[in-house]
Design a protein around this motif. Structure first.
Motif: not given
Length: 632
Positions: A75-85, A140-143, A149-156
């Motif tokens: 799955q894809t997730t985005e973080l964006k501000n005026d300068n970057l996507t 990973f699970r995207a939170e 901000a975005v947190r990616f977690v993998a339970d292993v």
């Protein structure tokens, strides 16, 4: 332009051409070496292949204790501000694509610094049972953590792998933290390996310049900075065994870099060029090792920089990160950093047209260097005034070049004139000349800035397009370069007309040849650079016209005559004395050599006469000399 000035100009031009096409810059450190083949980059290149999704059984067999996270869907997730996507993939919890929102390619398309097809960032580690596991093998699970901000977690394996990305507002920096929680028993206590494979696409008009300005820079914790050779078309490699602070992939006017809050233990940098590849202009590959303790203790903190190669922005990122903007080396870098850039940015505050800013920059530099220009012109005027005496010396000693030079130097010394006084001012302006050659092609401020008929001052203008390709010129003629050449020829003609006797024969030919050579050299250079030199030539012509009003030949002659009376009994000192002594010694040596050469035939004749008198040799049988009979 007198003979000495023409020789100086010719030598300066030759040095400039050597600097542009022979001297490699920047030069790699002693750690750098060229691999005999491209096998060093092969492991990273292999990472571009997308493996088939694993089922639970295959994941368990391949990944062992981490097999539970080896099954899933991306799955894809985005973080964006005026300068970057920034686009992230849950497969690996990694950055997949970066778009610079405020920039376009030269061809008008959105500027993606890289995407899933052109680049791959990954991290791998070894398990205690000997398996090699990459984060890209795991899902990973995207939170999301708010909008920034975005947190990616993998339970292993009874623990977690956690990755946290934070993108502040109005920033080109992406903060990154990697942490292994409760995995000490299954992860080997050895460094993790971070890799960044980057197939660089063309974003600028001139592919050759785009390729030649693309490289990898690295900065050691010890403070040493080195880059791969930019313009090389052969595989380049640097192996680093010391701790590193940051590494950056420079794409001509843009940078993708990573900075460690702590350090990387070691690394390897590679670049490769395939001239037959029309999709990617160069392949960059970086491998860095991350201390295992940092990951386990939550101290593996990094910052990605994805943004423009702008000096004022980069200098705030990390120590010496601004070196990604190549401003030349040595004194030329200092001139650009502390003179040209501050002046340029000051003028930006008041003038919106960069073509006008360049013209104002020329005027300011010419005003500052006017005393040097005046001194050089005054030296030429003195040479012109003294020419009758110099010609008289040549007529007096037509066959003795050494005597001519000795008497000419004696004349110069008596009137207080130094031949170097015309060359030294030109040499003092040389750092500015070299600095401009590095500033304009690397200044992102000029990128896609139109002026007159040029669409982009950071590259050549191609108003005159040719239906064929010419050697050195290519398939275009830059109108700015053509006008610069014509103005240089006009300036040369005016100078030769003002002093026709001093510029004759080969020197006159060279004075017209050099502008033509530079036409070929600069035809594919930045339009901003050739516009700068065009304005510089026009301002110089105006300066010469004004300076002539202040230099009166009659008054100058009177001043030199006064110096001759003043220095009548004064012995030369310093450089003039040493030069005069050297010329005198050379003349005496030449006279001795001539005398030695002339005495050898005379000695042979004397020997012949001696042989004749002693009754030896052929003279003994000569019928012309009757022998006397001794009587007893």
């Amino acid at each position: 332009m007198d003979r000495n000035s023409a020789i100086g100009l010719f030598l300066i031009s030759a040095l400039l051409i050597i600097y542009l096409y022979v001297v490699p810059h920047p030069k790699p450190s002693e750690e750098a070496k060229k691999p005999a083949n491209t096998t060093a980059a092969a492991p990273a290149a292999a990472a571009t292949a997308t493996p088939a999704p694993l089922d639970s059984v295959a994941a368990a067999q391949q990944l062992g204790a981490f097999g539970a996270a080896g099954v899933g869907s991306a799955q894809t997730t985005e973080l964006k501000n005026d300068n970057l996507t920034i686009t992230f993939s849950s497969k690996g919890g990694r950055v997949e694509a970066v778009r610079l929102n405020k920039y376009k390619t030269f061809f008008g398309k959105p500027l993606d610094l890289f995407d899933a097809q052109s680049a791959q960032l990954d991290t791998r580690f070894r398990t205690t049972d000997g398996r090699q596991v990459k984060l890209s093998d795991l899902y990973f699970r995207a939170e999301p953590q708010g909008n920034t901000a975005v947190r990616f977690v993998a339970d292993v394996a009874g623990g977690q792998i956690e990755q946290l990305y934070t993108l502040p507002a109005n920033s080109f920096e992406l903060s990154y933290n990697l942490r292994f929680n409760n995995l000490n028993s299954v992860v080997a206590q050895e460094p993790l390996t971070f890799t960044f494979l980057d197939h660089v696409r063309q974003t600028e008009q001139d592919m050759k310049q785009n390729r030649n300005h693309t490289t990898i820079n690295r900065y050691l914790v010890s403070g040493d900075h080195t880059a791969l050779v930019e313009a090389s078309e052969k595989p380049e490699e640097i192996k680093v065994t010391e701790p590193l602070k940051w590494v950056a992939h420079k794409h001509d006017f843009f940078v993708a870099g990573i900075v460690a809050d702590n350090q990387f233990q070691s690394g390897q940098l590679n670049s490769n060029v395939d001239l037959n590849d029309s999709t990617f202009i160069k392949t960059l590959s970086t491998t860095l090792t991350i201390p295992a303790a940092d990951v386990q203790q939550g101290k593996a903190n990094f910052r990605f920089y994805f943004g423009p190669n702008s000096f004022n922005i980069l200098k705030e990122v990390a120590p010496d990160f601004d070196r990604n903007v190549y401003l030349g080396w040595g004194i030329f870098r200092w001139v650009n950093r502390f003179v040209v850039l501050p002046t340029f940015h000051f003028l930006e505050q008041f003038v919106s047209s960069y073509g006008i800013i360049i013209a104002l920059l020329v005027v300011l530099i010419k005003l500052v260097t006017w005393p040097l220009t005046y001194k050089s012109y005054e030296s030429q005027a003195k040479m012109k005034v003294l020419k009758p005496e110099v010609d008289a010396i040549k007529e007096k000693y037509p066959e003795d070049q050494m005597k001519q030079q000795q008497e000419t130097m004696k004349l110069y010394s008596s009137v207080g004139y130094s031949p170097l006084s015309g060359c030294v001012p030109q040499l003092l302006t040389l750092p500015i000349l070299f600095a401009m050659f590095q500033f304009f092609p690397n200044a992102i401020e000029l990128r896609q800035q139109p002026f007159l008929w040029a669409h982009d001052l950071s590259t050549y203008d191609d108003l005159i397009k040719l239906p064929f390709t010419l050697p050195f010129l290519g398939s275009h003629i830059s109108l700015f370069t053509l006008l610069m050449t014509l103005s240089t020829l006009a300036m040369t003609y005016q100078s030769n007309q003002n002093n026709p006797a001093a510029m004759q024969g080969p020197m006159k030919f060279y004075s017209y040849l050099m502008p033509l050579i530079f036409f070929f050299v600069l035809n594919s250079f930045s339009a901003g650079l050739t516009w700068y030199y065009l304005i510089s030539n026009l301002v110089t012509l105006a300066q010469q016209a004004i300076t002539r009003r202040f230099v009166d030949d009659t008054k100058l002659r009177a001043k030199l005559e006064a110096n001759k009376v003043k220095n009548k009994d004064k012995k030369p000192s310093g450089f003039a004395a040493r030069l005069q002594d050297a010329m005198k010694a050379a003349q005496e040596k030449e006279v001795q050599a001539r005398q030695g050469a002339g005495s050898r035939p005379a000695a042979n004749n004397d020997a012949d006469d001696s042989d004749a008198d002693s009754g030896t040799g052929a003279s003994d049988v000569s019928p012309k000399r009757p022998r006397k009979t001794r009587r007893s």
